[in-house]
Design a protein around this motif. Structure first.
Motif, PDB file in Angstrom:
ATOM      1  N   GLU A 148       0.714  -1.103  -0.176  1.00  0.00           N
ATOM      2  CA  GLU A 148       0.010   0.051  -0.134  1.00  0.00           C
ATOM      3  C   GLU A 148       0.893   1.314  -0.025  1.00  0.00           C
ATOM      4  N   SER A 149       2.021   1.080   0.853  1.00  0.00           N
ATOM      5  CA  SER A 149       2.929   2.281   1.068  1.00  0.00           C
ATOM      6  C   SER A 149       3.449   2.670  -0.410  1.00  0.00           C
ATOM      7  N   SER A 180       2.529   1.689  -3.403  1.00  0.00           N
ATOM      8  CA  SER A 180       1.636   2.316  -4.371  1.00  0.00           C
ATOM      9  C   SER A 180       1.130   3.669  -4.243  1.00  0.00           C
ATOM     10  N   TYR A 181       1.141   4.083  -3.131  1.00  0.00           N
ATOM     11  CA  TYR A 181       0.820   5.566  -2.656  1.00  0.00           C
ATOM     12  C   TYR A 181       1.854   6.350  -3.088  1.00  0.00           C
ATOM     13  N   LYS A 182       3.308   6.069  -2.984  1.00  0.00           N
ATOM     14  CA  LYS A 182       4.139   6.793  -3.255  1.00  0.00           C
ATOM     15  C   LYS A 182       4.510   6.755  -4.670  1.00  0.00           C
ATOM     16  N   GLN A 239       1.744   9.558  -6.039  1.00  0.00           N
ATOM     17  CA  GLN A 239       2.435  10.653  -5.811  1.00  0.00           C
ATOM     18  C   GLN A 239       3.263  11.173  -6.685  1.00  0.00           C
ATOM     19  N   GLU A 299      -5.728  13.430   1.951  1.00  0.00           N
ATOM     20  CA  GLU A 299      -5.759  12.096   2.623  1.00  0.00           C
ATOM     21  C   GLU A 299      -7.139  11.816   3.295  1.00  0.00           C
ATOM     22  N   ARG A 336      -9.790   4.545   6.049  1.00  0.00           N
ATOM     23  CA  ARG A 336      -9.677   4.133   4.617  1.00  0.00           C
ATOM     24  C   ARG A 336     -10.140   2.582   4.213  1.00  0.00           C
ATOM     25  N   ASP A 356      -9.272   5.664  -0.767  1.00  0.00           N
ATOM     26  CA  ASP A 356      -7.787   5.810  -0.063  1.00  0.00           C
ATOM     27  C   ASP A 356      -7.461   7.357   0.041  1.00  0.00           C
ATOM     28  N   CYS A 357      -7.735   8.119  -0.919  1.00  0.00           N
ATOM     29  CA  CYS A 357      -7.528   9.937  -0.788  1.00  0.00           C
ATOM     30  C   CYS A 357      -8.538  10.558  -1.711  1.00  0.00           C
ATOM     31  N   LEU A 369      -6.613   2.907  -4.339  1.00  0.00           N
ATOM     32  CA  LEU A 369      -5.401   2.352  -4.768  1.00  0.00           C
ATOM     33  C   LEU A 369      -5.251   0.871  -4.893  1.00  0.00           C
TER      34      LEU A 369
END
Length: 298
Positions: A13-14, A16-18, A21, A32, A36, A41-42, A62
């Motif tokens: 998850e981290s 994919s989020y990075k 971004q 955010e 969740r 997610d956002c 995501l």
């Protein structure tokens, strides 16, 4: 000594989020969420080229894969999304997009949830499993994929108005034809009375919106330009905003656009046939029975 371990899911998850971004334009805003667990997610807020905050929001879910194995037709299917989550996404008044991250390739792909639902509406209506299928062409990047994403965003962002304008267009086709025919043959020096002017402005707005939504070149000048040109021709001191000549000069353009819009709507309805058959069969049948020459069904 035992210590807590970070789960692979949280790491994924981290990552994919990075990646997400890193792909969005620098002036766009990620907002955010505090919760969740419900499929969002956002929020993503679009900012225009002048850095104006537009208030145009996208809800983002995501998903990630270490590596995406595309089929020979360049598609990839996700089948583990609960139907209750899809229903939840479909309820939102703003567009919802799923972003799928390929961690190994460092690429990310997008899909508009409501667009997919309308394309597969009969399957969705069964309220059982509802797989989501990504296409490799729908890549999210700054070299072309961004424009494609914005196209699908505005497609959804303006969807409610589109359906209203669509009904207005179809219900007025006969009256448009009669209105244009009448004003083509009148004395050019006669002023346009208020009821006809209001109708003309509504027709102009209707055509302009549908052309923009369907990516048809809108060949009619803006209302303000039409009125300004009329003032030059007939004089600012006269009573009327428009005259018969002003409308007569636009009749052929409107007639051509009527045919073009109708043709594009037929194609549009073919793509969303399952949705329209279920939602409004009368509208679906009426549009399909309009002749190639523009003749209206009884």
């Amino acid at each position: 000594m035992k210590l807590p371990k970070r789960s692979k899911q949280h790491i994924s998850e981290s990552n994919s989020y990075k990646l997400f971004q890193s792909k969005i334009p620098n002036n766009w805003i990620i907002r955010e969420t505090t919760e969740r667990d419900y499929g969002i997610d956002c929020y993503l807020e679009l900012v225009n080229e002048n850095n104006d905050l537009t208030g145009e929001l996208v809800l983002i879910q995501l998903k990630s894969r270490q590596s995406i194995e595309w089929t020979t037709s360049d598609t990839y299917k996700i089948s583990d999304i609960k139907i209750s989550t899809t229903n939840y996404w479909n309820k939102f008044a703003v567009p919802v997009f799923i972003f799928l991250a390929d961690i190994q390739a460092q690429e990310i792909y997008f899909l508009s949830v409501k667009f997919w639902i309308r394309r597969k509406f009969l399957e969705y209506s069964k309220q059982k499993k509802f797989p989501i299928e990504f296409e490799k062409d729908f890549i999210f990047n700054l070299t072309g994929g961004l424009d494609n994403f914005k196209l699908y965003f505005y497609y959804e962002h303006n969807r409610k108005q589109f359906e209203n304008e669509l009904i207005f267009f179809l219900s007025n086709l006969k009256y448009y034809k009669d209105f244009l025919s009448e004003h083509k043959s009148r004395d050019f020096q006669f002023g346009i009375e208020s009821p006809d002017l209001i109708y003309f402005e509504a027709m102009h707005r209707n055509f302009e919106f549908l052309c923009n939504y369907l990516y048809i070149p809108f060949t009619i000048p803006s209302l303000s330009k039409i009125k300004a040109e009329s003032e030059k021709k007939f004089g600012a001191e006269l009573y009327y905003e428009l005259y018969e000549q002003d409308i007569a000069e636009l009749v052929e353009n409107f007639q051509h656009l009527t045919s073009t819009i109708t043709t594009c709507l037929k194609i549009f309805f073919d793509v969303e046939a399952e949705y329209w058959i279920t939602k409004n069969l009368t509208v679906f049948n009426y549009l399909n029975n309009i002749g190639e020459d523009g003749s209206l069904p009884y």
